[in-house]
Design a protein around this motif. Structure first.
Motif, short mmCIF file in Angstrom:
data_model
loop_
_atom_site.label_atom_id
_atom_site.label_comp_id
_atom_site.label_asym_id
_atom_site.label_seq_id
_atom_site.Cartn_x
_atom_site.Cartn_y
_atom_site.Cartn_z
N MET A 260 0.85 -1.19 0.00
CA MET A 260 0.00 0.00 0.00
C MET A 260 0.88 1.23 0.00
O MET A 260 1.94 1.24 0.61
CB MET A 260 -0.90 0.00 1.23
CG MET A 260 -1.76 -1.26 1.33
SD MET A 260 -3.01 -1.20 2.62
CE MET A 260 -3.60 -2.92 2.55
N GLY A 261 0.42 2.26 -0.69
CA GLY A 261 1.22 3.48 -0.73
C GLY A 261 0.69 4.47 -1.73
O GLY A 261 -0.47 4.38 -2.16
N TRP A 262 1.55 5.39 -2.09
CA TRP A 262 1.19 6.51 -2.94
C TRP A 262 1.86 6.39 -4.32
O TRP A 262 2.99 5.91 -4.41
CB TRP A 262 1.65 7.82 -2.32
CG TRP A 262 0.81 8.29 -1.18
CD1 TRP A 262 -0.14 9.26 -1.21
CD2 TRP A 262 0.86 7.83 0.19
NE1 TRP A 262 -0.70 9.42 0.04
CE2 TRP A 262 -0.11 8.56 0.91
CE3 TRP A 262 1.60 6.85 0.85
CZ2 TRP A 262 -0.34 8.35 2.27
CZ3 TRP A 262 1.37 6.64 2.22
CH2 TRP A 262 0.42 7.39 2.90
N ASP B 264 6.00 4.62 0.10
CA ASP B 264 5.51 4.78 1.47
C ASP B 264 6.65 5.36 2.30
O ASP B 264 7.67 5.79 1.74
CB ASP B 264 4.94 3.47 2.03
CG ASP B 264 6.00 2.40 2.23
OD1 ASP B 264 7.22 2.70 2.10
OD2 ASP B 264 5.62 1.24 2.51
N ARG B 265 6.47 5.37 3.62
CA ARG B 265 7.48 5.98 4.50
C ARG B 265 8.83 5.30 4.35
O ARG B 265 9.88 5.89 4.57
CB ARG B 265 7.01 5.84 5.94
CG ARG B 265 7.87 6.51 6.97
CD ARG B 265 7.32 6.22 8.36
NE ARG B 265 8.07 5.23 9.08
CZ ARG B 265 7.65 4.61 10.18
NH1 ARG B 265 6.45 4.86 10.65
NH2 ARG B 265 8.41 3.73 10.78
N GLU C 168 0.14 10.73 -6.55
CA GLU C 168 -0.30 10.86 -5.16
C GLU C 168 -1.64 10.18 -4.86
O GLU C 168 -2.19 10.34 -3.78
CB GLU C 168 -0.31 12.33 -4.70
CG GLU C 168 1.06 13.00 -4.75
CD GLU C 168 2.16 12.21 -4.03
OE1 GLU C 168 1.88 11.70 -2.94
OE2 GLU C 168 3.28 12.09 -4.57
N VAL D 275 -3.76 7.01 -3.71
CA VAL D 275 -3.43 6.05 -2.66
C VAL D 275 -3.93 4.67 -3.08
O VAL D 275 -5.12 4.50 -3.36
CB VAL D 275 -4.07 6.45 -1.32
CG1 VAL D 275 -3.56 5.54 -0.19
CG2 VAL D 275 -3.81 7.91 -0.99
N LEU D 276 -3.02 3.71 -3.12
CA LEU D 276 -3.35 2.39 -3.65
C LEU D 276 -3.07 1.26 -2.67
O LEU D 276 -2.19 1.36 -1.83
CB LEU D 276 -2.49 2.06 -4.88
CG LEU D 276 -2.28 3.10 -5.96
CD1 LEU D 276 -1.44 2.48 -7.06
CD2 LEU D 276 -3.62 3.59 -6.46
N LEU E 229 -7.62 3.47 -2.98
CA LEU E 229 -8.11 3.84 -1.64
C LEU E 229 -8.44 5.31 -1.54
O LEU E 229 -9.26 5.71 -0.73
CB LEU E 229 -7.07 3.44 -0.59
CG LEU E 229 -6.75 1.95 -0.54
CD1 LEU E 229 -5.62 1.67 0.46
CD2 LEU E 229 -7.98 1.13 -0.19
N ASN E 230 -7.79 6.10 -2.37
CA ASN E 230 -8.14 7.51 -2.44
C ASN E 230 -7.52 8.11 -3.70
O ASN E 230 -6.46 7.65 -4.15
CB ASN E 230 -7.68 8.30 -1.19
CG ASN E 230 -8.67 9.39 -0.82
OD1 ASN E 230 -9.50 9.80 -1.65
ND2 ASN E 230 -8.59 9.86 0.41
N THR E 231 -8.17 9.13 -4.21
CA THR E 231 -7.62 9.86 -5.34
C THR E 231 -6.87 11.08 -4.80
O THR E 231 -6.81 11.30 -3.59
CB THR E 231 -8.74 10.35 -6.27
OG1 THR E 231 -9.63 11.16 -5.50
CG2 THR E 231 -9.50 9.17 -6.86
N ARG F 123 5.96 14.33 2.76
CA ARG F 123 6.06 13.09 1.98
C ARG F 123 7.41 12.97 1.28
O ARG F 123 7.77 11.90 0.80
CB ARG F 123 4.94 13.05 0.92
CG ARG F 123 3.59 12.69 1.48
CD ARG F 123 2.57 12.51 0.37
NE ARG F 123 1.21 12.62 0.91
CZ ARG F 123 0.15 12.92 0.19
NH1 ARG F 123 0.25 13.14 -1.12
NH2 ARG F 123 -1.03 13.01 0.76
#
Lengths: 593, 593
Positions: free
Chosen positions: A28-30, A47-48, A74, A76-77, A110-112, A140
Motif C-alpha cells: 500500500m502506498g502513494w 511509502d514511508r 499521489e 493512494v493504492l 483507496l483515495n484519489t 512526503r
C-alpha cells in the motif's frame, strides 16, 4: 473509491528483493511516478520506508490494467501481486528494491488526489510558505521523512540510555509561573483566577531542582519550552529540550553521562561511532583563541593577540586603541594573499556589520608585506608579527583593533566567513567541545548591575566564594556548555544547594531580599529543607537534529514549525477568538480591529 | 557544611545485603529516622531506592560519633563505612537491606534541614494544600516516589513497544489553533499578531491526521493536552496522553496493537501478565446491562429491563412511565434484604442526586416481598419479576422508572454505590473491556442539533452510510473505547479519509460549508490530496497510572499537580503580571484590582 476491507499489507515499499521472488504480496502506498511503456503501466509506489515498482500488464489482467489507466500522482493504492525479477537492463541499483517489481493482479484505489501544488518527486524550489501550508505534502518528500525518522531514533536512544542509567522521566507543568530567565514569557490568562496568568515554561529549571530536593536523584525529560522572542532564522517559539538533573554529583559525572548519551544518539540516528571523552577548553581560552564561547574547531584561522607586542607601535591607530585599554588581534588567513581588492572590501563591509570601524589587512608576498599600513611599522615590529602570526608568503593577515568585546566578535565572525568562502569545513565531521570555567556574572552597562552569565541558580566555584562580594567579575562558575561544530547544543551547571550561598548570589545580582522572597521564596524554602548537592544540563533537540541531519534550518527537523512571524500557514494559527472568550478571561481588546 | 568533593557513591540505599559483608561502601541520602541506643547512634538513611541503617559507634570513631550527634531528620549525608551483619535479633525482614548495617568511619554533612512541616516517616493525614505547597517533601514519601517510578516505567514501556512496532514519535505543536472539541481552550495571546491567539491543544487530533496524510504511517506521541474546564475531583487543566495514529488499518489492527501495548505497560510497571485479547461489548449492550458505556465488570448487579414485562402493570407509577415512553429497570442486590430503613433512605437520597424522583425497592423475604409497592402487583407480575430478576429470599430489588437516560444513569451509579458499600470489588483485579459500535451522533435537545458522540472526524460504518442523512441517530460509528475497572482509559476510531464523507458528516452536525471551510478548510484540502485510510486511539496516562498504582487521586501520579482551583501552591501560579506585559499582548484588564 475502494475500501480497505479486510485487506492487509504483507510488506512495506522498501522490503522486497530477490529473496521474495514469486511470492504473492500486498503493498500500500502513494503513486510517486507513472510511466507507460509499450502498453504496460509502471508505477513507483511510495511509502514511508521506500519505493517499489508495481507493474500493470494488460496480458496479466486486462481489467486491472484498465483500472490502472486512471492512476495519477499521489493517489493512494493497495495492490496485490507477484514479485518478479526485473529484466537485467531495467534494474535500479539506487533503490533497495531495484532488482524486483510486483506484477499486479488486484488494484484497490483507496483515495484519489488532486494535482499537488508542488511536485514531490523532483528537487524543486518551493517557497517556505507553500511548504508549510501544505506541510502534509512536504513531509512526503523522502528527505523530510528521513529527518523525522532520525529525530525519533535520536530521542528514543537518549531515553533508553538515560533509563538504563537510572534516570526517571518526570513531567513538569506546562502551565506554570513566570520566572525571569532573560526572555519574554508566553502568558496564559486564568479564567478562574481573574487577573492572574500562567506562563509557559522557558525551561523546567526550578521544577527539576525541586525534584532533586524531593530525592528523585536522577531526572530527565524531553520537554517543550517556550520563548516569546522576535524570531531569528533559527528560532522557534516552542522548542524541545532533553533536560536532566542529577543529585550527589560533580561536573565530571554529568559530563560523563551526557557524553555517553550523545554517543548513543549518534549511533542510533546516523550509525556514527563517536569516541568520548570530548575535548575541553576554558571560557577564557575560547575567547582568546576564537573570540567566542562556541568556537567551531573544525578549522584553524585562530585569533592571535598582538596587543602587548604592538603596544606603542608605529601605526597610530593600533597604538591609540591599545593605549585606551583596547586590544589588537589578528587572523592569519593562510593562503589568502590572492584575495582581490573587492574580496577585501566585502570582508571589511562584513566586519562592519559586527561593529568594526574598519579592517586593516596585510598580504604577505614573497618580496613585501603588501598593505596600506605596512609602512607605519618598524622592521622589528614586522619581525615580531611575522613570528607571532607564523606569517609566510601567500598569507593574508586580517586585524581587529577595538575594545576586547568588539574585536573578539568581529574576528570570530570573520573567521567563520572565511571558512564559508574558502569551503574549509568538512560537512561530515562532528567536532565536540566542552567549554568550562565561565564567569559567574557579567556587568550589564545598560542596567548598571551584574547579571548571571547562565542563570541565578548556577553554583560559583567553591574556591572562588571569597571573591563573591569583593570581585564578583572574577568568580568562575561551575557551568559547562557543549559545543558542536560551533553551535551550542547543550549547557548546564552544578547548582547552588545551600540557602546562604543562593542568598549571597541573589545579592550580587541586585535581587534584594524582598524580590528574592517574592520570586524565589519556594526555592529558598526548599534549600533549607534538605537539598542535596545537584546539577544538570539541557540539550536543544532541534539544533542537535539540524546538525545530525545536515539540514539548513531547524524547520526541517520539526513536523509543524512556525514561520518567522510565529504563524502556522497550515492551520492559520494564531487566529482571532470570539469576544465572549476574552470576556471569560477577564480581558478586553487593546488592538485595532 | 561539608562539600561533596571527589566523594562518589558506591551503592544506593536499597542495594546492600549479606553479599557485601566487610566491603567499604559510600552511601548518600537523607536522615529518615534516628535512634540512640546505648551510646550508639542508628540512622535510617533514605534515598529514592530504599533505606539502609547506618551506625555511629563511639568505639569505632569518637570524632565521627560526636559529629553524628548533630544529625536531625531530613539532613543530607554522605557516609563511608563497612558493611556488617546485624545482630540476629535486630534484623528487619521488611527491608531489603534489613540483614546488614553500615558501620560509619567517615561522615559528611552535605546539608542540614529545618524541621519539616509534616513528618515523612509516618502515615499522617496532611492537608492536600500543604502537601502541594511542600511537594518536594511530599514526593520523598516512598509511596509517592513509587508512583513516579511506576509512571516512568509504564510510559517507557509504551514507547519501546511502539518504537519496536515501527511507530515514530513525532511532536506536534503546543501553540496551535483552537479546534472545537467540546471543552474550553486555554488561550495564548500573540504579541506579534495583535488580536490573534494560539490555543493549547485539547488533543493533537488534526495534526496526527495530517501526519497520516503525510505518509508517516505509524505515529505516536506522549503529549500534554489542555482543557480549561471547571475541575472535578479527578481532572487536571493539563493532562498527558499516549496518542497514536496508523494508516492502512482497520479497528482490529488498532485494537491488537494497543492490547499489546497495555500488556507491556502492566508487565513493566507492576510485573502483571495480562492475557489479551480483552473482552468486547457493544455500546447498546453496555447501556442495556450496565446503564453506562464504561461499565465496571468486576461485579454483577446488572440492570434488568422490565419495561415490556410491566407494561400496563398494577403499579400506576411504573405503568404511567412506560406509557409515556419511559422504561423500568431494576437491580437485584443479592443478599441485601437486610438493609435497614436508613440504608434505603440513603440510597434513595443518593439516587436523587442523579435525577431519580424516588426509588422503589422490594426486599425478598422467605415469606413475603416486603415493600410499600408489593400490594400493587398481581401474582402474575410478581412471578414474572421473580423470574426476570432471579429473585431469591435475601435479595433486594431496586427499581428505576423514568426516561431511559435517567434510569440508566441512576441505576449505573446505584450499582457502583452498592459495590462500594458491600466491598464487592477486588482491588487487585484489572478488568479490561472494549466498547464498540457507538452511535455516530446524538441529538442535543438544548442546541436542537446532532452532535458527534466522539468527534466530527470519526468514520461512520460503511454499511450505515445510506442512513447518514435520513436517520443519523441510527448510524453506528467506527469508534472504540477501552474501559478498565469502570474507567474509560482510552478511546479512538477509524477516521474519515474521504472528503465527500467528511462533508456529509459536517452537514449532519449542522456545520455548514462556510463554517467547515473556516474551521476545517485545511483538513478538507488534505483529504483531497491523497489521504490514506487511517485511525487511531489515545490513552489517558494519568488515569491509567492512578489505577495501576492503586492511588485514590490522579494527583498522586503527577509530580506537580494543580488544585481544584487550578493553582499551584508551590510556585503560586497563576500569578499577576506587570501591566507592561499585558500591553505588549494588546490586552487590557477587565477585572477588579
Amino acid at each position: 473509491m475502494d475500501t480497505l476491507g479486510a485487506l492487509s499489507r504483507t510488506h512495506n515499499c522498501n522490503e522486497l528483493g530477490p529473496d521474495n521472488l514469486d511470492q504473492e504480496v500486498v503493498l500500500m502506498g502513494w503513486v510517486l511516478r507513472r510511466r507507460d511503456h509499450g502498453g504496460v503501466i509502471f508505477i513507483d509506489l511510495r511509502d514511508r520506508w521506500g519505493i517499489t515498482q508495481v507493474v500493470f500488464n494488460p496480458e496479466v489482467n486486462a481489467e486491472v490494467h484498465a483500472k490502472a489507466h486512471r492512476l495519477r500522482s499521489e493517489w493512494v493504492l493497495a495492490v496485490r501481486g507477484r514479485v518478479e525479477r526485473r529484466p537485467a537492463d531495467m534494474e535500479n541499483p539506487k533503490l533497495k528494491t531495484g532488482a524486483i517489481e510486483v506484477l499486479v493482479s488486484e488494484l484497490h484505489i483507496l483515495n484519489t488526489s488532486e494535482t499537488p501544488p508542488f511536485p514531490l518527486d523532483e528537487e524543486v524550489e518551493v517557497s517556505d510558505n507553500l511548504r508549510l501550508q501544505y506541510r502534509y505534502l512536504d513531509l512526503r518528500r523522502p528527505e523530510m521523512a528521513r529527518n523525522l525518522i532520525m529525530r525519533h531514533k535520536a530521542v528514543q536512544a537518549a531515553r533508553n540510555y538515560l533509563s538504563e542509567n537510572d534516570f526517571l522521566e518526570i513531567e513538569t507543568p506546562m502551565l506554570t509561573r513566570s520566572t525571569p530567565e532573560g526572555a519574554r514569557d508566553y502568558l496564559v490568562p486564568s479564567r478562574v483566577n481573574p487577573g492572574r496568568f500562567y506562563a509557559l515554561p522557558q525551561s523546567p529549571q526550578l521544577f527539576k531542582q525541586m525534584l532533586m530536593v524531593a530525592g528523585m536523584d536522577r531526572y530527565f525529560q524531553v520537554v517543550k519550552c517556550f520563548r516569546d522572542e522576535d524570531l531569528r532564522a533559527d528560532r522557534q517559539p516552542e522548542f524541545t529540550q532533553i533536560d536532566m538533573e542529577l543529585s550527589f554529583v560533580t561536573e565530571e559525572d554529568i559530563i560523563g553521562i551526557t557524553e555517553g548519551m550523545i554517543a548513543e544518539i549518534f549511533k542510533a540516528a546516523r550509525g556514527i561511532e563517536l569516541r568520548p571523552p570530548f575535548a575541553r577548553m576554558t571560557y577564557d581560552e575560547a575567547m582568546e583563541r576564537f573570540g567566542t564561547d562556541r568556537p567551531d574547531t573544525r578549522f584553524g584561522f585562530e585569533l592571535i593577540d598582538l596587543t602587548e607586542k604592538l603596544r606603542g607601535c608605529g601605526f597610530k591607530v593600533f597604538g591609540q586603541v591599545i593605549e585606551k585599554g583596547g586590544v589588537v588581534k589578528a587572523i592569519n588567513a593562510k593562503g589568502c594573499a590572492t584575495f582581490s581588492r573587492k574580496d577585501l572590501d566585502d570582508l571589511t563591509e562584513f566586519a562592519g556589520r559586527f561593529g568594526a570601524k574598519g579592517m586593516a589587512w596585510i598580504k604577505i608576498k614573497e618580496d613585501e608585506w603588501q598593505s596600506p599600513i605596512t609602512k607605519f611599522f618598524s622592521e622589528e615590529e614586522i619581525a615580531t608579527m611575522r613570528e607571532a602570526l607564523d606569517a609566510e608568503p601567500g598569507d593574508l593577515i586580517l586585524f581587529g583593533a577595538d575594545s576586547r568585546g568588539v574585536v573578539n566578535q568581529v574576528l570570530a565572525e570573520l573567521r567563520l566567513e572565511l571558512a564559508r568562502r574558502l569551503e574549509l569545513i568538512d560537512g561530515e565531521s562532528f567536532d565536540f567541545l566542552w567549554i568550562t570555567d565561565f564567569p559567574l556574572v557579567e556587568y550589564d552597562h545598560g542596567e548598571k548591575r551584574h547579571t548571571a552569565v547562565h542563570h541565578p541558580f548556577t553554583a560559583p566555584r567553591e574556591d572562588h566564594l571569597d571573591l563573591l562580594e569583593s570581585e564578583p567579575g572574577k568568580v568562575k562558575s561551575r557551568a559547562y556548555d557543549l559545543v558542536l561544530n560551533g553551535n551550542e547544543i547543550g549547557g548546564g551547571s552544578i547548582r547552588i544547594h545551600r540557602k546562604d550561598i543562593q542568598e549571597r548570589v541573589f545579592q550580587v545580582l541586585g535581587i534584594d531580599q524582598q524580590e528574592a522572597e517574592e520570586k524565589f521564596g519556594f526555592l529558598l524554602r526548599a534549600l533549607e529543607l534538605g537539598a542535596p548537592p545537584h546539577g544538570g544540563i539541557a540539550f536543544g533537540v532541534d539544533r542537535l537534529l539540524m546538525i545530525l541531519t545536515g539540514s539548513d534550518s531547524i524547520r526541517d527537523v520539526i513536523a509543524f514549525p512556525k514561520t518567522q512571524k510565529a504563524t502556522c500557514p497550515l492551520t492559520e494559527a494564531p487566529a482571532p477568538v470570539a469576544r465572549k472568550q476574552l470576556t471569560e478571561l477577564h480581558l478586553r481588546p487593546d488592538w485595532k480591529e
